[in-house]
Motif scaffolding. Structure first.
Motif, PDB file in Angstrom:
ATOM      1  N   SER A 131       1.594   1.111 -10.674  1.00 46.04           N
ATOM      2  CA  SER A 131       1.204   2.373 -11.310  1.00 46.04           C
ATOM      3  C   SER A 131       1.451   3.564 -10.392  1.00 46.04           C
ATOM      4  CB  SER A 131      -0.275   2.326 -11.713  1.00 46.04           C
ATOM      5  OG  SER A 131      -1.098   2.182 -10.565  1.00 46.04           O
ATOM      6  N   ARG A 132       1.296   3.369  -9.089  1.00 44.26           N
ATOM      7  CA  ARG A 132       1.511   4.447  -8.119  1.00 44.26           C
ATOM      8  C   ARG A 132       2.836   4.341  -7.391  1.00 44.26           C
ATOM      9  NH1 ARG A 132      -3.906   6.624  -5.313  1.00 44.26           N
ATOM     10  NH2 ARG A 132      -5.381   6.320  -7.020  1.00 44.26           N
ATOM     11  N   LYS A 133       3.550   3.245  -7.641  1.00 40.93           N
ATOM     12  CA  LYS A 133       4.826   3.002  -6.971  1.00 40.93           C
ATOM     13  C   LYS A 133       4.682   3.063  -5.452  1.00 40.93           C
ATOM     14  CE  LYS A 133       6.846   2.686 -10.953  1.00 40.93           C
ATOM     15  NZ  LYS A 133       7.123   1.337 -11.492  1.00 40.93           N
ATOM     16  N   GLU A 134       3.666   2.359  -4.949  1.00 41.66           N
ATOM     17  CA  GLU A 134       3.464   2.339  -3.501  1.00 41.66           C
ATOM     18  C   GLU A 134       3.032   0.953  -3.042  1.00 41.66           C
ATOM     19  OE1 GLU A 134       0.133   4.323  -1.695  1.00 41.66           O
ATOM     20  OE2 GLU A 134      -0.981   4.376  -3.584  1.00 41.66           O
ATOM     21  N   ILE A 135       3.437   0.592  -1.829  1.00 43.05           N
ATOM     22  CA  ILE A 135       3.026  -0.655  -1.220  1.00 43.05           C
ATOM     23  C   ILE A 135       1.615  -0.500  -0.671  1.00 43.05           C
ATOM     24  CG2 ILE A 135       3.449  -2.253   0.694  1.00 43.05           C
ATOM     25  CD1 ILE A 135       6.441  -1.686   0.346  1.00 43.05           C
ATOM     26  N   ILE A 136       0.750  -1.453  -1.006  1.00 44.22           N
ATOM     27  CA  ILE A 136      -0.613  -1.485  -0.474  1.00 44.22           C
ATOM     28  C   ILE A 136      -0.650  -2.531   0.630  1.00 44.22           C
ATOM     29  CG2 ILE A 136      -3.050  -1.857  -0.987  1.00 44.22           C
ATOM     30  CD1 ILE A 136      -1.871   0.574  -2.409  1.00 44.22           C
ATOM     31  N   ASN A 137      -0.940  -2.073   1.828  1.00 41.86           N
ATOM     32  CA  ASN A 137      -0.978  -2.975   2.980  1.00 41.86           C
ATOM     33  C   ASN A 137      -2.304  -2.753   3.710  1.00 41.86           C
ATOM     34  OD1 ASN A 137      -0.489  -3.777   5.911  1.00 41.86           O
ATOM     35  ND2 ASN A 137       1.398  -4.507   4.972  1.00 41.86           N
ATOM     36  N   TYR A 138      -3.015  -3.862   3.967  1.00 40.69           N
ATOM     37  CA  TYR A 138      -4.309  -3.768   4.643  1.00 40.69           C
ATOM     38  C   TYR A 138      -4.207  -4.095   6.133  1.00 40.69           C
ATOM     39  CZ  TYR A 138      -5.963  -4.025  -0.214  1.00 40.69           C
ATOM     40  OH  TYR A 138      -6.164  -3.810  -1.558  1.00 40.69           O
ATOM     41  N   GLY A 139      -2.976  -4.208   6.648  1.00 43.73           N
ATOM     42  CA  GLY A 139      -2.789  -4.490   8.056  1.00 43.73           C
ATOM     43  C   GLY A 139      -2.227  -5.870   8.306  1.00 43.73           C
ATOM     44  N   THR A 140      -0.895  -6.042   8.072  1.00 47.71           N
ATOM     45  CA  THR A 140      -0.271  -7.353   8.227  1.00 47.71           C
ATOM     46  C   THR A 140       0.340  -7.564   9.608  1.00 47.71           C
ATOM     47  OG1 THR A 140       1.705  -6.392   7.209  1.00 47.71           O
ATOM     48  CG2 THR A 140       0.242  -7.681   5.790  1.00 47.71           C
ATOM     49  N   GLY A 141       0.531  -6.505  10.347  1.00 52.47           N
ATOM     50  CA  GLY A 141       1.158  -6.595  11.661  1.00 52.47           C
ATOM     51  C   GLY A 141       1.475  -5.201  12.146  1.00 52.47           C
ATOM     52  N   PHE A 142       1.539  -5.006  13.461  1.00 49.66           N
ATOM     53  CA  PHE A 142       1.658  -3.652  14.006  1.00 49.66           C
ATOM     54  C   PHE A 142       2.924  -2.954  13.546  1.00 49.66           C
ATOM     55  CE2 PHE A 142       2.990  -0.646  17.324  1.00 49.66           C
ATOM     56  CZ  PHE A 142       1.880   0.200  17.322  1.00 49.66           C
TER      57      PHE A 142
END
Length: 490
Positions: free
Chosen positions: A79-90
């Motif tokens: 819906s927002r055309k954005e990647i949601i990342n909660y912290g997968t690697g530096f």
């Protein structure tokens, strides 16, 4: 009679085999005591993907991702055309934007992404008048508005005005430097403390006689050790066990600790040992799908981008943005890699499963003539070997290498909007996309395989057990124990 407080210690990446070795060889006397005095379930089924925020969301809501809507540590919001990342690697987090990832992790996860159609253990207990505590968990949603403070040195990493924000949380919340129970407590970790910090926060509640009806603590350090040292790292378990010993030592005896509280210790996910050869064991999805235009994570999605990749270690989401590109065409391309053992997508009301390792296909959907070991019913046609399903007399279904596979695959494919494919790597292999961390010669998780999906649970201080050995059945157990408390007041 007043019911005992429930303390759930979640040891990130605790697995049954190293736990049993550690206790049998004298490296974990506290865990050995709890196992001998209580119940031990070595095969609790985690959620899918086997990544922390999805697992915690399943545990705390009693639902899989199709209901709680937290699809993984890395996913794409169509819906927002954005990647949601909660912290997968530096490196990956830095390219996506550190401020955005921290904001996702600390605020949006609980206040926007976790579905309002489900309730957490914390919310249900609050409605019963029973307080709860969350220590070191990024999934903390409760009924109590909390004003959290961002230390000045870290304010540039957040999007919160004046370094503060209000969130709905548990009545007692510990989250690293943002919310501390001990005024002088200090941790080097930004948003969550190490195992010593977690244990000290718990001991603070015990010392002050402030244990609520339910306390959820996460010990995160073991996960990082296993990624580099492999699944049989006993030293990490021994370190955490020493903190549990100190906690039990606060009582006149360890037996008295069981008389006063219900103690639960569990893992959240397992690990699969990874191979040492990059060429053989790292599946670079950019190369597998090189004929398509793949979006880059360091810029907004372009109109010409056909595909977006979101890797969760040994599991990945492949989003098809080009409406002229069919899911089946991309699935056929993925089948060319024999290291991909499961390729799944929605096909109308059905789930369609193929594989790079096995021939044929499998179609299934909920409700039907087959009944599995968790009393769920399914309609199914095709090759059941794709999910290692075993059909016995009277259409009874049993799971092999992929525990509760039908429900868990269904859940991720209905966890959020968009057109996407779910892929699962065979044991030993890791997925990779742009800047994705991988774990050669160590261990990784994320997949549907039993190596990562089955975790131990120890329960001491009560004879109660979950209805089924699954993470999604833990909420009912905790509420059942606290309902006993509530009834005792009547």
């Amino acid at each position: 009679m007043k019911q005992k407080p429930v303390i759930l210690l979640n040891i990130d990446s605790l697995m049954s085999e190293p736990l049993e070795v550690a206790t049998q060889t004298g490296h974990a006397p506290a865990l050995q005591f709890l196992m001998e005095k209580g119940s031990y379930i070595p095969n609790m089924v985690s959620s899918f993907p086997t990544m922390s925020v999805t697992i915690d969301s399943s545990l705390l809501t009693g639902t899989y991702a199709d209901k709680h809507h937290v699809p993984g540590l890395n996913w794409f919001d169509d819906s927002r055309k954005e990647i949601i990342n909660y912290g997968t690697g530096f490196r990956e987090t830095l390219r996506l934007g550190m401020r955005r990832s921290v904001h996702n992790m600390l605020y949006r996860l609980n206040n926007e992404h976790l579905s309002s159609d489900v309730t957490t253990i914390y919310e249900d207990l609050a409605n019963m008048g029973i307080p709860s505590a969350s220590i070191n968990s990024f999934v903390y949603r409760g009924n109590t508005p909390k004003r959290l403070h961002v230390p000045r040195l870290l304010s540039t990493l957040t999007r919160f005005e004046d370094g503060e924000w209000t969130t709905n949380a548990t009545s007692i919340l510990s989250l690293g430097l943002f919310s501390k129970l001990r005024p002088r407590g200090f941790t080097l970790q930004i948003a969550a403390g190490n195992y010593k910090y977690t244990a000290r926060e718990l001991r603070h509640l015990i010392r002050r006689k402030q244990l609520p009806g339910f306390t959820f603590c996460i010990f995160q350090d073991l996960d990082a050790r296993i990624h580099f040292r492999g699944p049989m790292d006993i030293k990490g378990i021994a370190k955490i066990d020493r903190e549990i010993q100190k906690t039990l030592n606060m009582y006149p005896s360890w037996e008295e600790a069981l008389n006063r509280n219900v103690w639960m210790v569990m893992g959240d996910n397992g690990h699969s040992p990874t191979g040492a050869s990059y060429r053989k064991f790292v599946i670079d999805l950019r190369k597998t799908l090189k004929k398509y235009r793949i979006g880059r994570i360091d810029r907004p999605v372009h109109k010409k981008d056909q595909i977006v990749l979101c890797v969760n270690q040994r599991m990945a989401y492949i989003y098809i943005l080009d409406k002229n590109l069919s899911l089946s065409e991309v699935s056929e391309q993925l089948k060319n890699d024999p290291r991909i053992d499961i390729i799944a997508r929605k096909d109308g009301d059905f789930i369609h499963v193929t594989s790079g390792m096995r021939e044929g296909s499998l179609h299934y959907c909920p409700t039907g003539e087959y009944t599995d070991e968790y009393r769920q019913t399914w309609s199914m046609e095709g090759n059941p070997e794709l999910l290692d399903l075993h059909v016995k007399n009277n259409n009874e279904l049993f799971y092999g290498d992929y525990p509760d596979a039908l429900a868990r695959v269904y859940s991720v494919l209905h966890s959020h909007s968009g057109r996407f494919i779910v892929v699962n790597a065979k044991p030993g292999c890791d997925f990779k996309a742009q800047s994705t961390p991988f774990h050669l010669g160590g261990a990784a998780h994320g997949s549907l395989h039993k190596q990562e999906s089955l975790v131990p649970l120890v329960i001491a201080g009560t004879t109660e057990k979950p209805l089924f050995p699954r993470m999604v059945d833990m909420k009912e157990l905790v509420l059942r124990l606290n309902c006993q408390r509530d009834n005792s007041r009547i």
